[in-house]
Design a protein around this motif. Sequence first.
Motif, PDB file in Angstrom:
ATOM      1  N   UNK A 175       7.553   8.693   1.038  1.00  0.00           N
ATOM      2  CA  UNK A 175       7.077   8.953   2.401  1.00  0.00           C
ATOM      3  C   UNK A 175       6.106   7.880   2.894  1.00  0.00           C
ATOM      4  N   UNK A 176       5.276   7.357   2.026  1.00  0.00           N
ATOM      5  CA  UNK A 176       4.340   6.315   2.446  1.00  0.00           C
ATOM      6  C   UNK A 176       5.062   4.997   2.716  1.00  0.00           C
ATOM      7  N   UNK A 177       6.049   4.682   1.876  1.00  0.00           N
ATOM      8  CA  UNK A 177       6.845   3.490   2.100  1.00  0.00           C
ATOM      9  C   UNK A 177       7.656   3.619   3.384  1.00  0.00           C
ATOM     10  N   UNK A 178       8.230   4.793   3.610  1.00  0.00           N
ATOM     11  CA  UNK A 178       8.989   5.022   4.838  1.00  0.00           C
ATOM     12  C   UNK A 178       8.111   4.791   6.077  1.00  0.00           C
ATOM     13  N   UNK A 179       6.892   5.311   6.013  1.00  0.00           N
ATOM     14  CA  UNK A 179       5.985   5.140   7.152  1.00  0.00           C
ATOM     15  C   UNK A 179       5.660   3.663   7.374  1.00  0.00           C
ATOM     16  N   UNK A 180       5.414   2.938   6.291  1.00  0.00           N
ATOM     17  CA  UNK A 180       5.098   1.512   6.420  1.00  0.00           C
ATOM     18  C   UNK A 180       6.293   0.746   6.985  1.00  0.00           C
ATOM     19  N   UNK A 181       7.482   1.027   6.484  1.00  0.00           N
ATOM     20  CA  UNK A 181       8.676   0.355   6.991  1.00  0.00           C
ATOM     21  C   UNK A 181       8.881   0.642   8.472  1.00  0.00           C
ATOM     22  N   UNK A 182       8.635   1.892   8.858  1.00  0.00           N
ATOM     23  CA  UNK A 182       8.789   2.255  10.267  1.00  0.00           C
ATOM     24  C   UNK A 182       7.762   1.523  11.129  1.00  0.00           C
ATOM     25  N   UNK A 242      11.075  -2.197  10.363  1.00  0.00           N
ATOM     26  CA  UNK A 242      12.149  -2.552   9.440  1.00  0.00           C
ATOM     27  C   UNK A 242      13.212  -1.470   9.328  1.00  0.00           C
ATOM     28  N   UNK A 243      12.871  -0.210   9.542  1.00  0.00           N
ATOM     29  CA  UNK A 243      13.876   0.853   9.465  1.00  0.00           C
ATOM     30  C   UNK A 243      14.849   0.762  10.626  1.00  0.00           C
ATOM     31  N   UNK A 244      14.344   0.479  11.801  1.00  0.00           N
ATOM     32  CA  UNK A 244      15.227   0.312  12.956  1.00  0.00           C
ATOM     33  C   UNK A 244      16.213  -0.816  12.718  1.00  0.00           C
ATOM     34  N   UNK A 245      15.715  -1.908  12.147  1.00  0.00           N
ATOM     35  CA  UNK A 245      16.568  -3.052  11.838  1.00  0.00           C
ATOM     36  C   UNK A 245      17.638  -2.662  10.829  1.00  0.00           C
ATOM     37  N   UNK A 246      17.259  -1.888   9.793  1.00  0.00           N
ATOM     38  CA  UNK A 246      18.220  -1.498   8.763  1.00  0.00           C
ATOM     39  C   UNK A 246      19.287  -0.575   9.333  1.00  0.00           C
ATOM     40  N   UNK A 262       0.841  -1.205   0.000  1.00  0.00           N
ATOM     41  CA  UNK A 262       0.000   0.000   0.000  1.00  0.00           C
ATOM     42  C   UNK A 262       0.869   1.246   0.000  1.00  0.00           C
ATOM     43  N   UNK A 263       1.972   1.224   0.753  1.00  0.00           N
ATOM     44  CA  UNK A 263       2.914   2.339   0.716  1.00  0.00           C
ATOM     45  C   UNK A 263       3.546   2.516  -0.653  1.00  0.00           C
ATOM     46  N   UNK A 264       3.946   1.392  -1.281  1.00  0.00           N
ATOM     47  CA  UNK A 264       4.497   1.461  -2.643  1.00  0.00           C
ATOM     48  C   UNK A 264       3.507   2.145  -3.580  1.00  0.00           C
ATOM     49  N   UNK A 265       2.267   1.694  -3.493  1.00  0.00           N
ATOM     50  CA  UNK A 265       1.235   2.177  -4.397  1.00  0.00           C
ATOM     51  C   UNK A 265       1.007   3.682  -4.229  1.00  0.00           C
ATOM     52  N   UNK A 266       0.908   4.122  -2.992  1.00  0.00           N
ATOM     53  CA  UNK A 266       0.671   5.543  -2.738  1.00  0.00           C
ATOM     54  C   UNK A 266       1.863   6.392  -3.163  1.00  0.00           C
ATOM     55  N   UNK A 267       3.077   5.889  -2.996  1.00  0.00           N
ATOM     56  CA  UNK A 267       4.247   6.638  -3.453  1.00  0.00           C
ATOM     57  C   UNK A 267       4.301   6.713  -4.973  1.00  0.00           C
TER      58      UNK A 267
END
Length: 231
Positions: A204-211, A215-219, A28-33
Amino acid sequence: MARMPVPGQVKTRLVPPLTPLAAARLYTGFLRDTVDRLARINGIRPFVAYTPPAADGFFSGIVPPGFSTLPQASGDLGERLAAVSGALFSRGATAVVLCDSDSPTLPGRCIREAFRRLDESDLVIGPCDDGGYYLIGIRRCTPRLFSDIPWSSPYVTQRTVEAAERLDLSVFLLEPWYDVDTAADLDRLCREVAGSPEDDTFARHTRRALAELGLLTQARAGGNAPQDTCR
């Protein structure tokens, strides 16, 4: 080109490391971005070609003013690409660029360049690192371009270029990029997003989903995507 983000029906090659629900949330984040990226490009008429046909209400609800929606036909990817491009040419398009919705960090310059290159080339392809493509642009309806292509293989771009040569079409290749299909692609995405400055335009939508999925903390910690992620 977009799918309804239904768990278990999108980004299935990301399960595992993700759960079906997490994979659908990420898509959904991919799509919105992807929609946001197209909305920032002047001089085009953007469409979302969606599947399944019953998803019109969902897609009509997420696109901004100026967008149109179009249901995809049935069949394999080649048949759907041919049908969507044919429908757009029948509506008066002078050039058509078809983009995936799996490349959330793709620079908008690639799409702008695709349209510019179609002024001088019959066909423009944005190749993916895995042998597929994130974008294909054409100047006229050419359904045979999408026939007999081994979809979901490392030979999609190669075979498409060969088909163009048989059809006597001139071809321009854009810079390579990547789509997010596998766990390795997901790790690459996490590293790219984690290492980029936060702003209102970059994924920004993908970033929010990853957070939200942790997954962002892990990366940032230097690890790979965790197993069975769902939040």
